[in-house]
Scaffold this active site. Structure first.
Site, PDB file in Angstrom:
ATOM      1  N   ASP A  97       3.768   7.071   8.901  1.00 50.81           N
ATOM      2  CA  ASP A  97       3.487   7.620   7.579  1.00 50.81           C
ATOM      3  C   ASP A  97       2.900   9.014   7.772  1.00 50.81           C
ATOM      4  O   ASP A  97       1.911   9.171   8.495  1.00 50.81           O
ATOM      5  CB  ASP A  97       2.457   6.718   6.873  1.00 50.81           C
ATOM      6  CG  ASP A  97       2.804   6.469   5.430  1.00 50.81           C
ATOM      7  OD1 ASP A  97       3.020   7.445   4.713  1.00 50.81           O
ATOM      8  OD2 ASP A  97       2.850   5.288   5.033  1.00 50.81           O
ATOM      9  N   ASP A 199       4.405  10.763   2.521  1.00 48.48           N
ATOM     10  CA  ASP A 199       3.618  10.377   1.360  1.00 48.48           C
ATOM     11  C   ASP A 199       3.573  11.492   0.311  1.00 48.48           C
ATOM     12  O   ASP A 199       3.305  12.655   0.638  1.00 48.48           O
ATOM     13  CB  ASP A 199       2.193  10.085   1.847  1.00 48.48           C
ATOM     14  CG  ASP A 199       1.337   9.443   0.790  1.00 48.48           C
ATOM     15  OD1 ASP A 199       1.540   8.253   0.526  1.00 48.48           O
ATOM     16  OD2 ASP A 199       0.476  10.136   0.215  1.00 48.48           O
ATOM     17  N   GLU A 256       8.449  10.184  -0.231  1.00 46.34           N
ATOM     18  CA  GLU A 256       7.976   9.470  -1.417  1.00 46.34           C
ATOM     19  C   GLU A 256       7.891  10.503  -2.542  1.00 46.34           C
ATOM     20  O   GLU A 256       7.140  11.467  -2.443  1.00 46.34           O
ATOM     21  CB  GLU A 256       6.600   8.856  -1.156  1.00 46.34           C
ATOM     22  CG  GLU A 256       6.205   7.901  -2.267  1.00 46.34           C
ATOM     23  CD  GLU A 256       4.698   7.724  -2.419  1.00 46.34           C
ATOM     24  OE1 GLU A 256       4.282   6.677  -2.907  1.00 46.34           O
ATOM     25  OE2 GLU A 256       3.938   8.659  -2.078  1.00 46.34           O
ATOM     26  N   HIS A 326       3.350  -1.572  -0.586  1.00 49.60           N
ATOM     27  CA  HIS A 326       1.896  -1.781  -0.618  1.00 49.60           C
ATOM     28  C   HIS A 326       1.223  -1.177  -1.855  1.00 49.60           C
ATOM     29  O   HIS A 326       0.013  -1.317  -2.011  1.00 49.60           O
ATOM     30  CB  HIS A 326       1.268  -1.198   0.657  1.00 49.60           C
ATOM     31  CG  HIS A 326       1.374   0.297   0.701  1.00 49.60           C
ATOM     32  ND1 HIS A 326       2.532   0.939   1.078  1.00 49.60           N
ATOM     33  CD2 HIS A 326       0.508   1.257   0.350  1.00 49.60           C
ATOM     34  CE1 HIS A 326       2.348   2.248   0.960  1.00 49.60           C
ATOM     35  NE2 HIS A 326       1.131   2.471   0.528  1.00 49.60           N
ATOM     36  N   ASP A 327       1.989  -0.488  -2.703  1.00 53.16           N
ATOM     37  CA  ASP A 327       1.414   0.079  -3.930  1.00 53.16           C
ATOM     38  C   ASP A 327       1.822  -0.696  -5.169  1.00 53.16           C
ATOM     39  O   ASP A 327       1.536  -0.262  -6.291  1.00 53.16           O
ATOM     40  CB  ASP A 327       1.891   1.527  -4.115  1.00 53.16           C
ATOM     41  CG  ASP A 327       1.286   2.459  -3.097  1.00 53.16           C
ATOM     42  OD1 ASP A 327       0.164   2.200  -2.648  1.00 53.16           O
ATOM     43  OD2 ASP A 327       1.949   3.457  -2.754  1.00 53.16           O
TER      44      ASP A 327
HETATM   45  C1  NOJ Z   1       1.100   6.827  -1.925  1.00 52.92           C
HETATM   46  C2  NOJ Z   1       0.611   5.762  -1.012  1.00 52.92           C
HETATM   47  O1  NOJ Z   1       1.628   4.830  -0.804  1.00 52.92           O
HETATM   48  C3  NOJ Z   1      -0.613   5.166  -1.669  1.00 52.92           C
HETATM   49  O2  NOJ Z   1      -1.028   3.973  -1.054  1.00 52.92           O
HETATM   50  C4  NOJ Z   1      -1.694   6.203  -1.675  1.00 52.92           C
HETATM   51  O3  NOJ Z   1      -2.807   5.727  -2.386  1.00 52.92           O
HETATM   52  C5  NOJ Z   1      -1.215   7.501  -2.323  1.00 52.92           C
HETATM   53  N1  NOJ Z   1       0.118   7.876  -1.962  1.00 52.92           N
HETATM   54  C6  NOJ Z   1      -2.117   8.634  -1.908  1.00 52.92           C
HETATM   55  O4  NOJ Z   1      -1.914   8.928  -0.557  1.00 52.92           O
END
Ligand code: NOJ
Length: 556
Positions: A97, A199, A256, A326-327
């Site tokens: 990541d 990210d 992302e 995971h989000d």
């Molecule tokens: C996306 C990540 O997947 C998430 O877990 C994180 O809180 C935010 N970006 C900030 O880095």
């Protein structure tokens, strides 16, 4: 995109919740090593490891204090080197990541930058003078709530943080800062890592000037993505990054990209533009958003999910296909039925996602049908977003019981509870006290049982992933929606050189009649995958689907 990338099936490992080998309650790199064969046997061939770098863990590692050091809670650099080597020996690629929209306020870069306006790192972050009355430079709000600006007395300036105040945004306008990032990337690529999930990459280029933005729906702050999402120099930066770093290695890159339309997304992945291989888009994650964004108590409509998937399949040349990470809450709880039809719906959801055109992403635990957690106290949740949102909801007049229910339903922690390996203490995750509690259903939902049961969700994934990677149609075939207005079924075809896959998934707990469009199915077809035991023998255009039934026919 070359062949290994197209045949990539990504398994997301969230290390702190995967497997703990030193019994401190936090998963570690040695835990990932221990389970490499498990991942390989599933049929995945790329591991995406969420951040393991040195970090105060305010946002579980997405706040990096040192990009070139491993957080001791996960192990050492020697452990990491061993993980990389063993992964490669087993034919698994390892993707890291890369969190470079922001890092941690504990990083050396930030600690130096905040000291004064004239040092090597002073322009590494986005510093702005206060307004005349001393208040923040603009009304921009942060993702996790509150203002996106924080004041630092030493500099008499505010810095921007789109996420938590401990996650200052990096200033991509600074050439030196960009070079520091490229150096970090080369550090990991020279070790042999196989790429990066990047990210929040759609946020790296900010607007030149920060002004107050219009407030929507009586909100207290302007939207964090206003002027930051797909900003003016974004593609210049990505092209520079590609030229200076990625083009020199055979690696995979996944950006992302929240708040990005399909036509914007195509710019990131168009091979002629030399930027990224693929992006994570979010449109289909918004199908159950409402007044309180993702935390709203809203049920998704199949038509919205289907339309969104279909639109992206048509408009983007290559997708990253996912229903959870995971989000997000667990996919079977959000889009399926996590009680009576847990197994059927988990398999069907996997099927309709994995067989779309693009790269499939599987979150650890989805392959055994892990569900949302059922905590009864807000303190059992660990995610800062859950806590901030809980307070925010109550400030808006939502009762504490209702606010808790909303957190329970959508909290990111639903996906972050420890991996359920067996029915022993702490689900076999750790002998110590897990950093977040184990889902109480581990005696029924665990890997050991799944491996022993030939009809398990795990074994279904194995068949599904094999089908996906052995079939040229599943990889390259054209996507076409069928029965676009059916209220309960998501069905589509994939076509390559006249050969087809017909993929049908029912989203209801009722038995229903489904008419396959005239002329589509003939005797040259056979059933190649089903989430029920008995295959349909007599092919006919009218089929009866059982609750959450998923079927794939092919004439190949
Ligand atoms: C996306 C990540 O997947 C998430 O877990 C994180 O809180 C935010 N970006 C900030 O880095």
């Amino acid at each position: 995109m070359n062949d290994w990338k197209k045949k990539g099936v990504v398994y997301e490992v969230y290390p702190q919740s995967f497997k703990d080998t030193n019994d401190d309650g936090i998963g570690d790199i040695n835990g990932v090593i221990e389970k490499l064969d498990y991942i390989k046997n599933l049929g995945a061939n790329i591991i995406w490891l969420t951040p393991i770098f040195k970090s105060p863990l305010v946002d579980n590692g997405y706040d990096i204090a040192d990009y070139e050091a491993i957080n001791p809670v996960y192990g050492t650099m020697a452990d990491f080197d061993r993980l990389l080597q063993l992964s490669h020996e087993k034919g698994l690629k390892l993707v890291m990541d890369l969190v470079v929209n922001h890092n941690s306020d504990q990083s050396k870069w930030f600690q130096e930058s905040k000291k004064d306006r004239d040092n090597k790192y002073s322009d590494y972050y986005i510093w702005q003078d206060p307004k005349d009355d001393g208040s923040a430079p603009s009304n921009l709000g942060s993702v996790f709530g509150g203002s996106a600006w924080e004041y630092v007395p030493e500099r008499k300036q505010y810095y921007l943080h789109l996420f938590a105040k401990e996650q200052p945004d990096l200033n991509w306008r600074s050439k030196n800062m960009r070079q520091s990032i490229y150096k970090v990337m080369k550090f990991w690529l020279d070790k042999g890592v196989d790429g990066f999930r990047m990210d929040s990459i759609s946020f790296i280029s900010k607007q030149a000037e920060f002004k107050d933005v219009p407030l929507e729906d009586n909100k207290s702050y302007g939207s964090y993505y206003y002027g930051s999402s797909n900003g003016p120099k974004l593609h210049d930066y990505l092209q520079e990054m590609n030229r200076e770093v990625m083009s020199k290695y055979d690696v995979i890159t996944i950006g992302e990209t929240p708040h990005t339309t399909a036509s914007q997304a195509e710019k990131y992945i168009d091979p002629d533009r030399h930027e990224l291989d693929m992006v994570f888009q979010f449109e289909h994650m918004h199908v159950d958003y409402g007044e309180y964004g993702r935390y709203s108590d809203v049920n998704f409509k199949l038509s919205d999910l289907r339309d969104s998937f279909a639109r992206w399949q048509k408009d983007l040349s290559w997708n990253s296909n996912y229903l959870s990470n995971h989000d997000q809450p667990r996919m079977v709880s959000r889009f399926g039925n996590d009680t009576k039809y847990r197994k059927e719906s988990a398999k069907m959801l996997a099927m309709i996602t994995v067989l779309q055109k693009g790269t499939p992403f599987i979150l650890q635990g989805d392959e055994i049908g892990m569900t949302n957690v059922s905590f009864d106290n807000i303190n059992q949740f660990k995610d800062l977003e859950s806590h901030n949102t809980y307070k925010f909801l109550m400030n808006k007049g939502v009762s504490s019981a209702k606010a808790f229910e909303m957190i329970q339903r959508k909290s990111r922690d639903n996906s972050r509870t420890p991996m359920q390996w067996n029915d022993k203490k702490n689900a076999g995750f750790s002998e110590g006290t897990p950093w977040i509690e184990v889902n109480e259903n581990y005696s029924k939902v665990n890997v050991e049982d799944a491996l022993a049961d030939k009809k398990s969700i795990y074994h279904f994934y194995q068949k599904l992933l094999k089908l996906r990677n052995d079939s040229k149609i599943a990889i390259d075939g054209q996507f076409d929606l069928i029965a676009p207005n059916d209220s309960d079924v998501f069905a589509y075809t994939r076509t390559l050189n006249g050969k087809k896959l017909i993929v049908i998934g029912s989203f209801t707990d009722k038995k229903i009649k489904f008419d396959i469009p005239q002329g589509l199915l003939d005797n040259s077809y056979h059933e190649v995958l089903s989430n029920y035991d008995d295959l349909i023998e007599e092919l006919s255009s009218t089929i009866y689907l059982r609750p959450y039934e998923g079927i794939v026919f092919s004439n190949d």
